[in-house]
Scaffold this motif. Structure first.
Motif, PDB file in Angstrom:
ATOM      1  N   ALA A  79       1.087  -1.036  -0.248  1.00  0.00           N
ATOM      2  CA  ALA A  79      -0.415  -0.251  -0.347  1.00  0.00           C
ATOM      3  C   ALA A  79       0.780   1.133   0.035  1.00  0.00           C
ATOM      4  CB  ALA A  79      -1.051   0.067   1.712  1.00  0.00           C
ATOM      5  N   GLY A  80      -0.026   2.425  -0.201  1.00  0.00           N
ATOM      6  CA  GLY A  80       1.104   3.507   0.076  1.00  0.00           C
ATOM      7  C   GLY A  80       1.872   4.042  -1.119  1.00  0.00           C
ATOM      8  N   VAL A  81       3.092   4.676  -0.535  1.00  0.00           N
ATOM      9  CA  VAL A  81       4.306   4.817  -1.745  1.00  0.00           C
ATOM     10  C   VAL A  81       4.328   3.560  -2.206  1.00  0.00           C
ATOM     11  CG1 VAL A  81       4.330   6.781  -0.992  1.00  0.00           C
ATOM     12  CG2 VAL A  81       5.709   5.124  -0.253  1.00  0.00           C
ATOM     13  N   THR A  82       4.718   2.450  -1.275  1.00  0.00           N
ATOM     14  CA  THR A  82       5.468   1.217  -1.970  1.00  0.00           C
ATOM     15  C   THR A  82       4.540   0.533  -3.003  1.00  0.00           C
ATOM     16  OG1 THR A  82       5.834   0.225   0.405  1.00  0.00           O
ATOM     17  CG2 THR A  82       5.482  -1.354  -1.165  1.00  0.00           C
ATOM     18  N   ALA A  87       3.066   0.819  -9.050  1.00  0.00           N
ATOM     19  CA  ALA A  87       2.384   0.765 -10.196  1.00  0.00           C
ATOM     20  C   ALA A  87       3.237   1.542 -11.465  1.00  0.00           C
ATOM     21  CB  ALA A  87       1.394   1.259  -9.606  1.00  0.00           C
ATOM     22  N   GLY A  88       4.815   2.112 -11.405  1.00  0.00           N
ATOM     23  CA  GLY A  88       5.248   3.288 -11.949  1.00  0.00           C
ATOM     24  C   GLY A  88       5.066   4.544 -11.521  1.00  0.00           C
ATOM     25  N   VAL A  89       5.412   4.553 -10.103  1.00  0.00           N
ATOM     26  CA  VAL A  89       5.173   6.153  -9.958  1.00  0.00           C
ATOM     27  C   VAL A  89       6.653   6.549 -10.030  1.00  0.00           C
ATOM     28  CG1 VAL A  89       4.320   8.081  -8.452  1.00  0.00           C
ATOM     29  CG2 VAL A  89       2.675   6.009  -9.913  1.00  0.00           C
ATOM     30  N   THR A 145      -3.366   2.149  -7.819  1.00  0.00           N
ATOM     31  CA  THR A 145      -2.868   3.425  -8.200  1.00  0.00           C
ATOM     32  C   THR A 145      -3.791   4.742  -7.174  1.00  0.00           C
ATOM     33  OG1 THR A 145      -1.418   2.624  -9.263  1.00  0.00           O
ATOM     34  CG2 THR A 145      -1.257   4.494  -9.048  1.00  0.00           C
ATOM     35  N   ALA A 146      -4.708   4.521  -7.273  1.00  0.00           N
ATOM     36  CA  ALA A 146      -5.215   5.270  -6.708  1.00  0.00           C
ATOM     37  C   ALA A 146      -5.844   5.794  -5.148  1.00  0.00           C
ATOM     38  CB  ALA A 146      -6.685   5.227  -7.190  1.00  0.00           C
ATOM     39  N   ARG A 147      -5.857   4.582  -4.668  1.00  0.00           N
ATOM     40  CA  ARG A 147      -6.324   4.158  -3.603  1.00  0.00           C
ATOM     41  C   ARG A 147      -4.719   4.630  -2.694  1.00  0.00           C
ATOM     42  NH1 ARG A 147      -8.783   1.103   0.527  1.00  0.00           N
ATOM     43  NH2 ARG A 147      -8.168   1.430   2.568  1.00  0.00           N
ATOM     44  N   ALA A 148      -3.610   4.064  -3.530  1.00  0.00           N
ATOM     45  CA  ALA A 148      -2.278   3.581  -2.963  1.00  0.00           C
ATOM     46  C   ALA A 148      -1.813   5.681  -2.424  1.00  0.00           C
ATOM     47  CB  ALA A 148      -0.943   3.761  -3.491  1.00  0.00           C
ATOM     48  N   LEU A 149      -2.506   6.045  -3.597  1.00  0.00           N
ATOM     49  CA  LEU A 149      -1.625   7.148  -3.582  1.00  0.00           C
ATOM     50  C   LEU A 149      -2.534   7.964  -2.656  1.00  0.00           C
ATOM     51  CD1 LEU A 149      -1.115   8.480  -6.990  1.00  0.00           C
ATOM     52  CD2 LEU A 149       0.505   8.705  -5.527  1.00  0.00           C
ATOM     53  N   VAL A 150      -3.720   7.800  -2.750  1.00  0.00           N
ATOM     54  CA  VAL A 150      -4.594   8.818  -0.996  1.00  0.00           C
ATOM     55  C   VAL A 150      -4.311   8.108   0.240  1.00  0.00           C
ATOM     56  CG1 VAL A 150      -7.279   9.123  -0.145  1.00  0.00           C
ATOM     57  CG2 VAL A 150      -6.924   8.849  -2.511  1.00  0.00           C
ATOM     58  N   GLN A 172       2.371  12.708 -13.854  1.00  0.00           N
ATOM     59  CA  GLN A 172       2.936  10.829 -14.980  1.00  0.00           C
ATOM     60  C   GLN A 172       2.302  10.669 -15.313  1.00  0.00           C
ATOM     61  OE1 GLN A 172       5.308   9.282 -11.827  1.00  0.00           O
ATOM     62  NE2 GLN A 172       6.639  11.014 -11.186  1.00  0.00           N
ATOM     63  N   ARG A 173       1.040  10.466 -15.651  1.00  0.00           N
ATOM     64  CA  ARG A 173      -0.391   9.955 -16.429  1.00  0.00           C
ATOM     65  C   ARG A 173      -0.408   8.581 -15.548  1.00  0.00           C
ATOM     66  NH1 ARG A 173       0.122  14.796 -17.171  1.00  0.00           N
ATOM     67  NH2 ARG A 173       0.012  15.748 -19.719  1.00  0.00           N
ATOM     68  N   ARG A 174      -0.308   8.081 -14.089  1.00  0.00           N
ATOM     69  CA  ARG A 174      -0.805   7.337 -13.307  1.00  0.00           C
ATOM     70  C   ARG A 174      -1.671   7.208 -12.885  1.00  0.00           C
ATOM     71  NH1 ARG A 174       3.015   3.984 -15.660  1.00  0.00           N
ATOM     72  NH2 ARG A 174       4.863   4.538 -16.408  1.00  0.00           N
ATOM     73  N   VAL A 175      -2.268   7.891 -12.851  1.00  0.00           N
ATOM     74  CA  VAL A 175      -3.725   7.868 -12.062  1.00  0.00           C
ATOM     75  C   VAL A 175      -4.541   9.329 -12.872  1.00  0.00           C
ATOM     76  CG1 VAL A 175      -2.831   9.291 -10.243  1.00  0.00           C
ATOM     77  CG2 VAL A 175      -4.826   7.592  -9.905  1.00  0.00           C
ATOM     78  N   LEU A 176      -5.846   8.747 -12.252  1.00  0.00           N
ATOM     79  CA  LEU A 176      -7.266  10.328 -13.499  1.00  0.00           C
ATOM     80  C   LEU A 176      -7.561  10.907 -11.827  1.00  0.00           C
ATOM     81  CD1 LEU A 176      -8.868   8.794 -16.390  1.00  0.00           C
ATOM     82  CD2 LEU A 176      -6.494  10.181 -16.257  1.00  0.00           C
ATOM     83  N   PRO A 177      -7.447  12.007 -12.032  1.00  0.00           N
ATOM     84  CA  PRO A 177      -7.732  13.164 -10.838  1.00  0.00           C
ATOM     85  C   PRO A 177      -9.498  12.055 -10.706  1.00  0.00           C
ATOM     86  CG  PRO A 177      -6.960  14.639 -12.061  1.00  0.00           C
ATOM     87  CD  PRO A 177      -7.123  13.684 -12.951  1.00  0.00           C
ATOM     88  N   GLU A 178     -10.479  11.580 -11.785  1.00  0.00           N
ATOM     89  CA  GLU A 178     -11.693  11.461 -11.602  1.00  0.00           C
ATOM     90  C   GLU A 178     -11.454   9.728  -9.836  1.00  0.00           C
ATOM     91  OE1 GLU A 178     -11.117  11.429 -15.603  1.00  0.00           O
ATOM     92  OE2 GLU A 178      -9.685  13.564 -14.091  1.00  0.00           O
ATOM     93  N   GLU A 179     -10.529   9.283 -10.830  1.00  0.00           N
ATOM     94  CA  GLU A 179     -10.086   8.125  -9.893  1.00  0.00           C
ATOM     95  C   GLU A 179      -9.288   8.417  -8.280  1.00  0.00           C
ATOM     96  OE1 GLU A 179      -8.021   5.100 -13.255  1.00  0.00           O
ATOM     97  OE2 GLU A 179      -6.878   7.044 -12.255  1.00  0.00           O
ATOM     98  N   LEU A 180      -8.844   9.414  -8.131  1.00  0.00           N
ATOM     99  CA  LEU A 180      -8.417   9.714  -6.548  1.00  0.00           C
ATOM    100  C   LEU A 180     -10.154  10.081  -6.226  1.00  0.00           C
ATOM    101  CD1 LEU A 180      -5.203  11.576  -7.811  1.00  0.00           C
ATOM    102  CD2 LEU A 180      -5.226   9.849  -6.214  1.00  0.00           C
ATOM    103  N   ASP A 181     -10.613  11.107  -7.045  1.00  0.00           N
ATOM    104  CA  ASP A 181     -11.777  11.076  -6.762  1.00  0.00           C
ATOM    105  C   ASP A 181     -12.906  10.082  -5.879  1.00  0.00           C
ATOM    106  OD1 ASP A 181     -12.096  14.256  -6.241  1.00  0.00           O
ATOM    107  OD2 ASP A 181     -12.743  14.160  -8.073  1.00  0.00           O
ATOM    108  N   ALA A 182     -13.048   8.868  -6.226  1.00  0.00           N
ATOM    109  CA  ALA A 182     -13.561   7.614  -6.218  1.00  0.00           C
ATOM    110  C   ALA A 182     -13.439   6.803  -4.944  1.00  0.00           C
ATOM    111  CB  ALA A 182     -13.686   6.496  -7.859  1.00  0.00           C
TER     112      ALA A 182
END
Length: 324
Positions: A79-82, A87-89, A145-150, A172-182
């Motif tokens: 999880a998290g940064v790991t 995921a490629g970030v 990736t979205a859950r990991a970054l949140v 870096q185009r690894r996640v979309l803002p809409e995915e973070l919102d979800a």
């Protein structure tokens, strides 16, 4: 190396998990005596209680990740940064490793404190909300990736780091803002939820780097008109360019320079681009990213003067309580 077609269950399991297995997984495949014999002979290596390596060398990165997940116990995931790094970030800290486990069970913290020297530290986080939609089909298992970054933003050491993580994933185009919102819609009690929501809103509006997010907030705070962010233009040579912040009505542009602008070749390219902008009739202001964060009042006043000079009518500043 992929096992041959006639490989047995043990060979396939070792292949899928980079040679890292638990004693529970081996219980139906080998006798306890056989396992102890392979460890005592040096063919296999005991990593920590209940986890072993079907080899005797130093742990690779993949093996370290598997150890972290397996040692943390059932249902544990990276999880998290790991997870985000997997995921490629790019540009994220590789240590310690972050693992997420269900809140209904306790991770084997004693086991995790006794990891070998070639194994980075492991931080275990607990959650009561981990739907299937937040899990990535990957080996080792990890969050999306979205859950990991949140999660990473919530666990970050400070606000700047939290915002930088979110900006990096989107830039870096690894996640979309809409995915973070979800993800935020599900994690109603996520740490720093309001901050993360504001950062995602800024990113969705075009602020794709931490410095640009800081600049957009600076404009709101000092009652400056909102600029267009990451606006496309074509320069005199016909090349595509992206403007950090641009006020079309007053033809004022702001560039927020990151660390890459300290490179000599980048500096020369920036000067040519700046000259091209000036000769087109636009005003351009340039600020280092650290100045936007450290001296926002100074930056805001400079921008205000440029906009006024270009014809903008400034809004009178708000009076503080007790101010005459």
């Amino acid at each position: 190396m992929v096992p041959p077609d006639d490989a047995d269950a043990l060979e396939w399991l070792a292949f899928e998990q980079a040679g890292v297995l638990t004693t529970a997984q081996l219980s139906g495949l080998l006798s306890e005596g056989t396992v102890r014999g392979r460890i005592s002979s040096g063919r296999w290596r005991s990593i920590c209680r209940g986890v072993l390596l079907t080899g005797n060398g130093r742990l690779t990165r993949d093996q370290q990740l598997w150890v972290a997940v397996l040692a943390a116990g059932p249902a544990a995931v990276l999880a998290g940064v790991t997870a985000a790094a997997e995921a490629g970030v790019r540009g994220l800290r590789r240590e310690p490793l972050h693992v997420l486990v269900p809140a209904t069970r306790r991770a084997a913290r004693t086991t995790l404190r006794r990891l070998p020297i070639d194994m980075p530290g492991v931080l275990v986080h607990r959650t009561s909300v981990l739907p299937e939609a937040h899990l990535q089909l990957a080996r080792p298992p990890r969050t999306t990736t979205a859950r990991a970054l949140v999660d990473a933003a919530g666990w970050a050491a400070g606000v700047d780091e939290a915002q930088a993580l979110l900006a990096a994933g989107c830039q870096q185009r690894r996640v979309l803002p809409e995915e973070l919102d979800a993800v935020l819609a599900v994690l109603r009690r996520a740490p720093r939820r309001q901050l993360i929501q504001q950062a995602v809103t800024d990113i969705a509006g075009g602020a794709q780097a931490l410095s640009e997010i800081d600049f957009l907030r600076l404009c709101r705070r000092h009652r400056l008109p909102a600029p267009d962010l990451q606006r496309h233009r074509v320069d005199a040579a016909g090349r595509n360019r992206w403007l950090d912040a641009y006020w079309r009505e007053w033809r004022v542009q702001v560039e927020v320079d990151g660390a890459h602008h300290m490179d000599a070749r980048q500096w020369a390219a920036d000067m040519r681009r700046q000259n091209d902008i000036w000769t087109s009739g636009d005003r351009i202001l340039r600020f280092p990213a650290w100045l936007v964060r450290a001296r926002p009042d100074e930056v805001a006043e400079t921008v205000r003067r440029a906009l006024v000079a270009a014809g903008w009518t400034a809004t009178p500043p708000l009076r503080r309580p007790g101010q005459k």
